[in-house]
Enzyme design. Sequence first.
Site, PDB file in Angstrom:
ATOM      1  N   HIS A  31       0.709  -1.113  -0.046  1.00  0.00           N
ATOM      2  CA  HIS A  31       0.016   0.014  -0.090  1.00  0.00           C
ATOM      3  C   HIS A  31       0.852   1.262   0.021  1.00  0.00           C
ATOM      4  O   HIS A  31       0.364   2.117   0.620  1.00  0.00           O
ATOM      5  CB  HIS A  31      -0.956   0.051   1.251  1.00  0.00           C
ATOM      6  CG  HIS A  31      -2.133  -0.885   0.977  1.00  0.00           C
ATOM      7  ND1 HIS A  31      -3.099  -0.508   0.330  1.00  0.00           N
ATOM      8  CD2 HIS A  31      -2.515  -2.108   1.251  1.00  0.00           C
ATOM      9  CE1 HIS A  31      -4.290  -1.431   0.214  1.00  0.00           C
ATOM     10  NE2 HIS A  31      -3.663  -2.449   0.647  1.00  0.00           N
ATOM     11  N   ASP A  33       2.732   1.995  -2.908  1.00  0.00           N
ATOM     12  CA  ASP A  33       2.935   2.434  -4.427  1.00  0.00           C
ATOM     13  C   ASP A  33       2.272   3.490  -4.920  1.00  0.00           C
ATOM     14  O   ASP A  33       2.970   4.509  -5.462  1.00  0.00           O
ATOM     15  CB  ASP A  33       2.545   1.194  -5.358  1.00  0.00           C
ATOM     16  CG  ASP A  33       1.239   0.830  -5.453  1.00  0.00           C
ATOM     17  OD1 ASP A  33       0.396   0.967  -4.350  1.00  0.00           O
ATOM     18  OD2 ASP A  33       0.866  -0.047  -6.532  1.00  0.00           O
ATOM     19  N   GLY A 120      -5.613 -12.031  -4.859  1.00  0.00           N
ATOM     20  CA  GLY A 120      -4.700 -10.667  -4.533  1.00  0.00           C
ATOM     21  C   GLY A 120      -3.188 -11.130  -5.509  1.00  0.00           C
ATOM     22  O   GLY A 120      -2.305 -10.537  -4.713  1.00  0.00           O
ATOM     23  N   GLU A 162      -6.966   0.362 -15.681  1.00  0.00           N
ATOM     24  CA  GLU A 162      -7.703  -0.159 -14.364  1.00  0.00           C
ATOM     25  C   GLU A 162      -8.411   0.987 -13.883  1.00  0.00           C
ATOM     26  O   GLU A 162      -9.240   1.050 -13.085  1.00  0.00           O
ATOM     27  CB  GLU A 162      -6.630  -0.991 -13.676  1.00  0.00           C
ATOM     28  CG  GLU A 162      -7.217  -1.464 -12.554  1.00  0.00           C
ATOM     29  CD  GLU A 162      -6.837  -3.044 -12.340  1.00  0.00           C
ATOM     30  OE1 GLU A 162      -6.339  -3.483 -12.767  1.00  0.00           O
ATOM     31  OE2 GLU A 162      -7.144  -3.537 -11.036  1.00  0.00           O
ATOM     32  N   ASP A 174       1.353  -3.655  -9.451  1.00  0.00           N
ATOM     33  CA  ASP A 174       1.206  -4.903  -9.827  1.00  0.00           C
ATOM     34  C   ASP A 174       1.397  -4.920 -11.759  1.00  0.00           C
ATOM     35  O   ASP A 174       1.791  -6.008 -11.992  1.00  0.00           O
ATOM     36  CB  ASP A 174      -0.468  -5.141  -9.705  1.00  0.00           C
ATOM     37  CG  ASP A 174      -1.065  -4.972  -8.389  1.00  0.00           C
ATOM     38  OD1 ASP A 174       0.165  -5.042  -7.488  1.00  0.00           O
ATOM     39  OD2 ASP A 174      -2.055  -5.120  -8.336  1.00  0.00           O
TER      40      ASP A 174
HETATM   41  C1  GLA Z   1      -3.311  -3.651  -5.029  1.00  0.00           C
HETATM   42  C2  GLA Z   1      -3.020  -2.582  -5.979  1.00  0.00           C
HETATM   43  C3  GLA Z   1      -1.644  -2.417  -5.855  1.00  0.00           C
HETATM   44  C4  GLA Z   1      -1.041  -2.100  -4.736  1.00  0.00           C
HETATM   45  C5  GLA Z   1      -1.391  -3.172  -3.795  1.00  0.00           C
HETATM   46  C6  GLA Z   1      -1.003  -2.943  -2.145  1.00  0.00           C
HETATM   47  O1  GLA Z   1      -2.543  -5.051  -5.552  1.00  0.00           O
HETATM   48  O2  GLA Z   1      -3.577  -2.948  -7.335  1.00  0.00           O
HETATM   49  O3  GLA Z   1      -1.363  -0.778  -6.757  1.00  0.00           O
HETATM   50  O4  GLA Z   1      -1.601  -0.835  -4.075  1.00  0.00           O
HETATM   51  O5  GLA Z   1      -2.841  -3.424  -3.685  1.00  0.00           O
HETATM   52  O6  GLA Z   1       0.144  -2.812  -2.224  1.00  0.00           O
END
Ligand code: GLA
Length: 391
Positions: A31, A33, A120, A162, A174
């Site tokens: 959390h 990025d 996830g 997205e 991601d």
């Molecule tokens: C999701 C989001 C990422 C990142 C993570 C938490 O995967 O797509 O951009 O914020 O949560 O680290």
Amino acid sequence: MLQLFVQKHGASSHPIRAFYSAGRVNLIGEHIDYNGGFVLPAAIGLGCTIYCRLNDKNCLNVAYTTTDFEGSIDYTKLDSYRDKNYLNYIAGVCIQLQDIGIQLVGIDVLYDITVPFGSGLSSSAAIEVATAYMLQSIYNNKHGIAKPIDCIQLAVICQKAENNFVGVNCGIMDQFASAMGKDNNAILLNCSTLEYKYISGNMDGLELCIINTNKPHDLTTSKYNERRQECESALNWLNTKSDKPIKDLCSLTPTQFESLAQGMNSVLYNRAKHCVYENDRVVNAVDAFGKGDIQLFGNLMLQSHDSLKDLYEVSCVELDTIVDILKAQSYCKGVRMTGGGFGGCCVAIVAKDNRDKIQQLLDIEYPKKTGLNCSIYYTNMSDGAKEIFVS
Ligand code: GLA
């Protein structure tokens, strides 16, 4: 797969090509990025393969290996697929590619997705990046463009898809990991500048173990966007106290943060504190990883989990249960939730040759506390986006 392709789309004289992009696991840096922080993800051996063939039309006909769903995306009506399951991610990527001047070529496609949905592990990024890589490659071939595909640009495009089309206000991690993954390497990514470095850690005698809580997480309905807003509010508040403008939460050191944060609302303080200290943990973890100090790396993973649970409040009973069970085992060097949270997966670094023990332990203990069964995957850090063969 080629037989299945012909079963779904019929025969044609055009050749079938295949493109791939990966899911990802994040080792540490959660959390942050979208707060300009450092993250340490790796692409994994589960991903999205797309088999595709020119169709001489102005549409993209979609089929999947795992469902009977079949659909068609008309390139002249891309905006109408916003709420259409199985099509929205693809249409979102098409729009972003068009925006940078890539003409879309008519194709029939078969998606084979091995990343479990809602886990996830970024099934959506794998789909987006594989789609973008495929469409860009086909466009480049058609126009005789020989230069290699810019995977960082593709990651940014897919993140926009997205954000703008699917409605998840995600950061870049991601899509970047999916596109840029490299065999046996994690990626240290500075999300503020997109500078990155491959980190080849010493995993001798160890392996990555990913445990899926099987509690699906859905970032569109979860509190993900709310956390982003809280971070923005925290940043605005801190900026009112600072002489110099603060660009993002992760540009503050813990000491700078604590001195500015006096009197801050406790929820915002906790959210911001997680970000600032998590960023610090990533830097220390990379150092430890490089030196082969797995014990320190593992401790930082546990601290990260506690912070996500207590300060950022994105964990859940299922994730905490897995962390609690595994952290008590001597073969487990570190474990934490990975990804957005509210369900999904944990990642653990474990000594090899313990797979049976881990399975038995979790088979007994996890359902006792949660009423669910978990799934376990072992995977290497892997390559990201690529073409895999031409038939
Ligand atoms: C999701 C989001 C990422 C990142 C993570 C938490 O995967 O797509 O951009 O914020 O949560 O680290």
